[in-house]
Write an enzyme that holds these catalytic residues in place. Structure first.
Site, short mmCIF file in Angstrom:
data_model
loop_
_atom_site.label_atom_id
_atom_site.label_comp_id
_atom_site.label_asym_id
_atom_site.label_seq_id
_atom_site.Cartn_x
_atom_site.Cartn_y
_atom_site.Cartn_z
N ASP A 205 0.84 -1.20 0.00
CA ASP A 205 0.00 0.00 0.00
C ASP A 205 0.88 1.25 0.00
O ASP A 205 1.87 1.32 0.74
CB ASP A 205 -0.89 -0.03 1.26
CG ASP A 205 -1.98 1.02 1.23
OD1 ASP A 205 -2.77 1.01 0.28
OD2 ASP A 205 -2.03 1.86 2.16
N GLU A 278 2.19 -0.35 -4.95
CA GLU A 278 1.29 0.72 -5.40
C GLU A 278 2.12 1.99 -5.55
O GLU A 278 2.72 2.48 -4.59
CB GLU A 278 0.19 0.96 -4.37
CG GLU A 278 -0.81 1.99 -4.87
CD GLU A 278 -1.79 2.45 -3.80
OE1 GLU A 278 -2.88 2.88 -4.16
OE2 GLU A 278 -1.45 2.39 -2.60
C1 BGC Z 1 -5.62 2.41 -0.62
C2 BGC Z 1 -6.76 3.24 -0.17
C3 BGC Z 1 -6.44 3.76 1.20
C4 BGC Z 1 -5.06 4.39 1.26
C5 BGC Z 1 -4.55 4.46 2.65
C6 BGC Z 1 -4.54 3.46 -0.75
O1 BGC Z 1 -3.64 3.21 -1.62
O2 BGC Z 1 -5.82 1.73 -1.82
O3 BGC Z 1 -7.98 2.54 -0.18
O4 BGC Z 1 -7.38 4.70 1.57
O5 BGC Z 1 -4.10 3.68 0.55
O6 BGC Z 1 -4.21 3.21 3.11
#
Ligand code: BGC
Length: 536
Positions: A205, A278
């Site tokens: 994430d 990500e």
């Molecule tokens: C997730 C979101 C989230 C954020 C904080 C993002 O990349 O996909 O859904 O709100 O990270 O964790």
């Protein structure tokens, strides 16, 4: 299932994002759960034919950010079931040849996590530096101008100790401090834990946020917003250049630490584990920070570029070529058209683009990542702001998966109301309805996935743009033995394309296949085709 034995499983895989809350409800409380996911593994592995699932967070959480605010990194939230349910899911998935990638959330925890309640309790608590704390600015107020992805300042004042803590998302999501060796150790321990319980990899994430400027230097302010798309997240994003609140060079060091843990488990267990990071849209020259120059970072990006690109042949080609050129040796491309944070493609661009989008995603050189329901061509479900549980309204792209045409859509037991209403048009959008229709979007996805798997040029071949004008995007995918042309007419006028050599149709966006040899290709508006060219 790799055709090219030299490719790793994640290079030939189709990854499917499961949002557990919205996929299938086995317990009958209206909220999807892990047992629900297990009950749909045959659909995923056999009917649809994907190779891996990425499970969004299922850890204990106050659910302020729908599970991205974790209060215990090594357990299962009762809403989603038990720890045993996770074991069953992994076992059953592996039994069907499906890999399980979990969401790893290293940038922040919930404010209810015992690490944070300890950290905030006093200036000299041993875990104080596990989070990012700072004194007010000299004249008072937040330590820097950094903004939260949820809007407003990213700094939260904590009266008990007179300092601010950083929270790049909600106030209830304090940022963890990767500059602390003890915190790093603890978070790498979390990774070890899940790999030890069968996870085949991680989706990291907000990997781009892990390393911040050590002295919290202000971000340069930008007068003119840069982007022209509507993004539910980051309302204030464009007002600054995010140079200091993220993406500091140390990010590579941290990702390399995760990679070592994964490699170690791969070596020990003989099962290769993958890391997919990500990464937000950023200049291509920064991308190498994620992969490293010696293949010692993550294996795959989770690449938002196609989500944010204009839907024009030129912009899409530029996006693909940009990634092709940006990735260092050892890294592998990834393509994504939708996820749980963004409006669904059918809503962003319109239903007419859904079929070409599917063909694009599944024929590029790189790992495609599908979002649940994408294979049905689902649009967002407008529920009205008064029903939003997520302040940013991302609920609308997280509606219950429509499985059948019966009331409730087969999401849970008959008669149970789901946490968001079912799609109103179940008789046409549901899995059951679409399986009965040979020309449905679902059957197009199934055809594309099967074809990709049996076409070496699509799995591992080179990519070359041959046309990106007049509404059409055409590209070649080729190995030394096979050449495949993908032709997509994105425009509102029909098009006729001369093929470089005769070839035969493998599949078009209306689900026709295996038609006779041809030299020209006529494409109705908003349609595409895959042609295998005759050998030279
Ligand atoms: C997730 C979101 C989230 C954020 C904080 C993002 O990349 O996909 O859904 O709100 O990270 O964790």
């Amino acid at each position: 299932m790799a055709v090219n034995a030299a490719q790793e499983w994640w290079q030939t895989a189709v990854i499917y994002e499961v949002y557990p809350r919205s996929f299938a409800d086995a317990s009958g409380d209206g909220i999807g759960d892990l047992a629900g996911v297990t009950s749909k593994l045959d659909y995923l592995a056999n009917t649809l034919g994907v190779d891996a699932i990425w499970l969004c967070p299922f850890y204990p959480s106050p659910q302020v950010d729908f599970g991205y605010d974790v209060s215990d990194f090594t357990a299962v939230d009762p809403v989603f079931g038990t720890f045993g349910d996770f074991g069953t899911l992994v076992r059953e998935a592996h039994g069907r040849g499906l890999r399980v990638i979990i969401d790893y959330i290293p940038n922040h925890s919930s404010d209810q996590h015992p690490w944070f309640t300890g950290s905030r309790s006093s200036l000299d608590h041993p875990k104080r530096d596990w989070y990012v704390w700072a004194d007010p600015a000299p004249g008072g107020g937040p330590p820097s101008n950094w903004t939260s992805e949820m809007g407003g300042s990213a700094w939260q004042f904590d009266a008990a100790t007179g300092q601010y803590y950083l929270r790049s998302f909600h106030p209830e999501q304090p940022d963890l401090n990767w500059r602390s060796a003890a915190l790093r150790q603890a978070m790498l321990g979390v990774l070890e834990f899940w790999l030890g319980h069968g996870a085949d990899g991680i989706r990291i994430d907000v990997a781009h946020m892990l390393a911040k400027h050590p002295e919290f230097a202000d971000n340069p302010v930008r007068e003119q917003p840069l982007r022209n798309f509507t993004d539910r997240q980051h309302p204030d994003f464009d007002r600054q250049e995010h140079l200091n609140d993220r993406l500091q060079p140390e990010v590579h060091e941290y990702l390399a630490m995760m990679r070592r843990v994964l490699d170690d488990w791969s070596a020990r267990s003989g099962r290769k584990r993958v890391a997919m990071a990500e990464v937000e849209v950023m200049p291509w020259d920064r991308w190498s920070r994620f992969f490293g120059r010696r293949d010692d970072g993550v294996h795959l990006p989770f690449n938002f570029r196609l989500i944010e690109a204009d839907w024009s042949p030129q912009a899409l080609a530029a996006s693909v070529e940009g990634q092709e050129a940006a990735l260092p040796l050892g890294a592998w491309p990834n393509y994504v058209l939708q996820n749980h944070d963004r409006a669904r493609l059918a809503t962003r661009l319109g239903l007419r683009h859904v079929r070409n989008a599917a063909m694009l995603l599944l024929t590029l050189r790189g790992t495609p990542t599908l979002y649940y329901g994408e294979e049905l061509g689902l649009a967002d479900l407008p529920v009205g702001q008064e029903r939003w549980l997520d302040p940013l309204g991302r609920d609308e792209s997280r509606a219950p998966m429509p499985w059948t045409s019966e009331p409730g859509g087969g999401f849970g037991p008959l008669g149970v109301s789901s946490w968001l209403p079912p799609y109103p048009d179940l008789a046409t959008v549901s899995v059951a309805a679409q399986l009965r229709d040979p020309g449905s979007v679902l059957n197009l996805y199934r055809g594309l996935i099967t074809m990709r798997r049996s076409t070496p040029a699509l799995l591992g071949g080179r990519y070359e743009t041959v046309k990106a004008e007049d509404g059409c995007l055409c590209y070649l995918r080729s190995t030394d033995e096979q050449e495949v042309l993908v032709a997509l007419n994105l425009g509102a006028e029909s098009a006729s394309i001369e093929l470089p050599r005769p070839g035969r149709l493998l599949l078009d966006t209306s689900c026709h296949r295996r038609q006779a040899q041809r030299k020209r290709l006529d494409l109705p508006r908003y349609s595409g085709a895959i042609i295998e060219l005759d050998p030279n």
